[in-house]
Design an enzyme around this catalytic site. Structure first.
Site, short mmCIF file in Angstrom:
data_model
loop_
_atom_site.label_atom_id
_atom_site.label_comp_id
_atom_site.label_asym_id
_atom_site.label_seq_id
_atom_site.Cartn_x
_atom_site.Cartn_y
_atom_site.Cartn_z
N HIS A 177 -55.22 -5.15 -0.48
CA HIS A 177 -54.08 -5.46 0.38
C HIS A 177 -53.85 -6.97 0.44
O HIS A 177 -52.71 -7.45 0.31
CB HIS A 177 -54.35 -4.90 1.79
CG HIS A 177 -53.35 -5.29 2.82
ND1 HIS A 177 -52.40 -4.41 3.30
CD2 HIS A 177 -53.15 -6.46 3.50
CE1 HIS A 177 -51.64 -5.03 4.20
NE2 HIS A 177 -52.09 -6.27 4.34
N GLU A 178 -54.93 -7.73 0.62
CA GLU A 178 -54.80 -9.19 0.72
C GLU A 178 -54.38 -9.80 -0.61
O GLU A 178 -53.64 -10.78 -0.65
CB GLU A 178 -56.11 -9.81 1.22
CG GLU A 178 -56.50 -9.38 2.62
CD GLU A 178 -55.37 -9.60 3.62
OE1 GLU A 178 -54.65 -10.61 3.52
OE2 GLU A 178 -55.20 -8.74 4.51
N HIS A 181 -50.71 -10.01 -1.09
CA HIS A 181 -50.08 -11.19 -0.50
C HIS A 181 -50.24 -12.41 -1.41
O HIS A 181 -49.35 -13.26 -1.49
CB HIS A 181 -50.70 -11.49 0.86
CG HIS A 181 -50.38 -10.45 1.91
ND1 HIS A 181 -49.10 -9.98 2.12
CD2 HIS A 181 -51.17 -9.80 2.80
CE1 HIS A 181 -49.13 -9.09 3.10
NE2 HIS A 181 -50.36 -8.96 3.52
N GLU A 254 -46.25 -6.01 5.22
CA GLU A 254 -47.50 -5.29 5.43
C GLU A 254 -47.42 -3.87 4.86
O GLU A 254 -48.37 -3.36 4.29
CB GLU A 254 -47.85 -5.26 6.92
CG GLU A 254 -48.14 -6.62 7.52
CD GLU A 254 -49.24 -7.36 6.77
OE1 GLU A 254 -50.25 -6.74 6.41
OE2 GLU A 254 -49.08 -8.57 6.52
#
Length: 642
Positions: A177-178, A181, A254
């Site tokens: 997930h990170e 970004h 998100e």
């Protein structure tokens, strides 16, 4: 999910951020002027009633209004710039300001070793250098964030709760997930947003200070109290605007990052399990020790106990988006299990057929099967196959070289060893050059690595460099610049730079220069159109065509295939640059300024060029990798098409 569309969207969000910030500042400006005017007019009349200024009074006091406006603007702008200057160190600086401690590469702690392995796998699968890794030691909640201006200065931080409460699959989901970004350009926007928030907040801080001073004054200090209270209220109004901005910028990203994590790991149970544990645990995702007010928009989950506007969708909504069969009763059962000890490790799903099949197993492969469509689609958008490749690669890499890549002293010597010529006379000159510029110890350590480096699979060379970046960055800026200089001298020492040498030097320079002054690198505008970069694009396509084809006739056809993709109505004759390294350096600096969708077209043209003859060689892929890194389009490793 298209990397280039996401980059373009991030640019548009940045423009909207400027407009939102301007609207917030104008509102604060009007409110501050109103409070100052009301305070002064009441002070002039020596009364405590509500006095409304008329037009004549406003015209007579236009200087006061101008001064007030100038002070407010200077305060907001100065505070924002001050905060941004404090963040100029990039991702590592943000992590340390939040109480993060760096995870050493030689850590003996099992949880931190697991974290480092997961981050390295996903970094290699993504085609970006391994970021610095931090743990928020005092935070028992489950949370994480990625920070930085670009991949070269990125840092990933997780809370202690992540390490203690999540199993490997869940941790992998959070890290994936990170990385979404990192890949999609969200980090740069996040850091700018931190500076904006502080600028808006400074008005409220000024009001608080005035109230402290007025508290010790006489009854006549009422106007001062009123002014301080008014500024405090304005400060909260500014915070209100900042929450609106955070929510608008963060919520949709998100959701996309969750979806990317599922695509990346092909294991929805991983990230869903982490979200379920946040919902089930008493601490949730709240950060207790660190002030999450400014950074809540960059966290994996909401880090605040209470917030006017949530920067993230609700945990339950995020879980249902990943697991449509989710029932609230699962949380009660999970809460009971968590009370007894660490949760059960999720079973890892089997790899899809053929996903882990990659070329180079024999150690002598020079041709790699990869389709142009797969290469372009994979830019900034890795899949489970790339993760499987990275896991297998880490298992197969020479353990001694991996240790050298992690070592603060030997990482640079490993890079030097990779850049040495196979010719004994040239190699001796290169080692002498290392000794002259770096000292005897560096020469000896480089020589000690030569045997291992000479015996590795060519496919393993650039991944070793990516593993070495955290150690390379952890040196004084002056030392890093010397490393880059010496490496450049090494590869030019025989007067002939081959493709791997160029790719090695280019990757090291791009990412290390970013780490030295990340904020300055991030300020450069990237909005050039294809038409404005024609000369640079012509050189890049010609260089790739020349190195991918021994026959110049075939090279000319390959060049035309790529050029026609970019400019179908414009005919240009193929010319291989005589000084190709110099031409490539200049062309890449120009190509990096292209707007995101233009970069997508460029990479499609490059893949059309290199695949024109029906095969893609390792040399071509290494050159393409250097080009993609130089224009900030991370290219995952190429695996066999399934």
């Amino acid at each position: 999910m298209n990397f280039f569309a996401q980059q373009d969207s991030a640019r548009r969000r940045t423009r909207w951020l400027v407009l939102w910030f301007a609207a917030a500042v104008i509102s604060i400006l009007l409110m501050t002027n109103a409070i100052v005017v009301m305070t002064v007019i009441n002070l002039d009349t020596q009364g405590y009633g509500f006095q409304v200024p008329d037009g004549a009074w406003l015209r007579a006091n236009v200087v006061l209004i101008a001064i007030t406006s100038a002070v407010v603007l200077a305060a907001v702008a100065g505070a924002s710039l001050f905060r941004m200057a404090g963040l100029s160190g990039g991702g590592g600086g943000v992590a340390r300001s939040m109480g993060g401690t760096l995870v050493p590469s030689d850590t003996a702690d099992a949880d931190r070793r697991r974290l480092r392995n997961v981050v390295e796998e996903i970094a290699l699968a993504s085609g970006v250098p391994v970021p610095e890794i931090y743990v928020l030691e005092k935070e028992s909640g489950i949370n994480a964030f990625a920070a930085g201006y670009a991949a070269g200065d990125a840092a990933v931080a997780v809370s202690r709760g992540c390490l203690e409460l999540l199993d490997r699959d869940e941790l992998q989901g959070v890290i994936a997930h990170e990385f979404s970004h990192i890949l999609n350009g969200d980090m740069r926007l996040n850091i700018r947003l931190v500076g904006v928030l502080f600028g808006i907040l400074v008005i409220g801080l000024a009001g608080r200070q005035i109230l402290r001073v007025a508290h010790h004054g006489s009854r006549k200090a009422f106007p001062l109290v009123a002014a301080g209270l008014g500024l405090l209220i304005i400060g909260f109004a500014g915070l209100f605007f900042s929450r609106l901005i955070q929510a608008a910028v963060s919520r949709q990203r998100e959701v996309l990052a969750d979806a990317s994590a599922v695509q990346f790991t092909r294991n929805p149970d991983g990230i869903a399990g982490a979200l379920k544990k946040i919902a089930a645990s008493t601490q949730g995702s709240v950060l207790e020790e660190a002030d999450a007010t400014e950074v809540s928009h960059m966290l994996f989950a909401d880090g605040l106990k209470r917030s006017w506007f949530a920067t993230h969708p609700s945990i339950e909504d995020r879980i249902r988006a990943i697991d449509p069969n989710f029932q609230a009763s699962e949380l009660r059962e999970l809460r009971a299990r968590m009370a007894l000890g660490p949760g059960h490790v999720s079973a890892k799903p089997p790899a899809p057929p053929g996903a882990a099949a990659f070329t180079g197993e024999s150690g002598s492969a020079t041709e790699i099967e990869a389709t142009p469509d797969a290469i372009t689609a994979g830019i900034g958008n890795p899949s489970w196959g790339h993760v499987a490749y990275a896991e297998a690669l880490l298992d197969r890499l020479d353990s001694g070289l991996v240790d050298a890549a992690h070592d603060l002293r030997r990482a640079v010597d490993l890079v030097f060893a990779l850049g040495l010529s196979p010719s004994a006379p040239v190699r001796e000159r290169q080692l002498t050059l290392i000794e002259r510029h770096m000292g005897r110890s560096h020469r000896e350590r480089t020589e000690a690595l030569v045997g291992s480096v000479d015996g590795i699979d060519p496919l393993h060379r650039l991944p070793l460099v990516e593993l070495a970046f955290p150690a390379l960055k952890r040196r004084p800026d002056g030392a890093v610049r010397i490393y880059i200089e010496v490496l450049e001298k090494l590869i030019h020492s025989d007067g002939d730079v081959d493709v791997f040498e160029f790719a090695l030097a280019r990757l090291v320079r791009v990412y290390l220069v970013e780490s030295i002054n990340p904020a300055a690198e991030a300020l450069e505008s990237r909005d050039l159109s294809l038409n404005k970069a024609k000369g640079a694009l012509e050189h890049l396509l010609a260089i790739l065509a020349h190195h991918g084809h021994e026959d110049e006739g075939q090279a000319a056809k390959a060049f035309s295939a790529g050029w026609n993709h970019l400019f179908p109505m414009d005919t240009v004759s193929y010319r291989a640059p005589e000084r190709w390294v110099d031409a490539a350096e200049v062309a890449l600096e120009r190509a990096d300024l292209l707007e995101p969708l233009a970069k997508e077209a460029l990479i499609e043209a490059l893949t059309a060029t290199l695949s024109h003859d029906g095969k893609i060689t390792l040399k071509e892929l290494e050159l393409l990798r250097a080009i993609c890194a130089s224009i900030h389009c991370p290219m995952p490793p190429s695996i066999r098409a399934t």
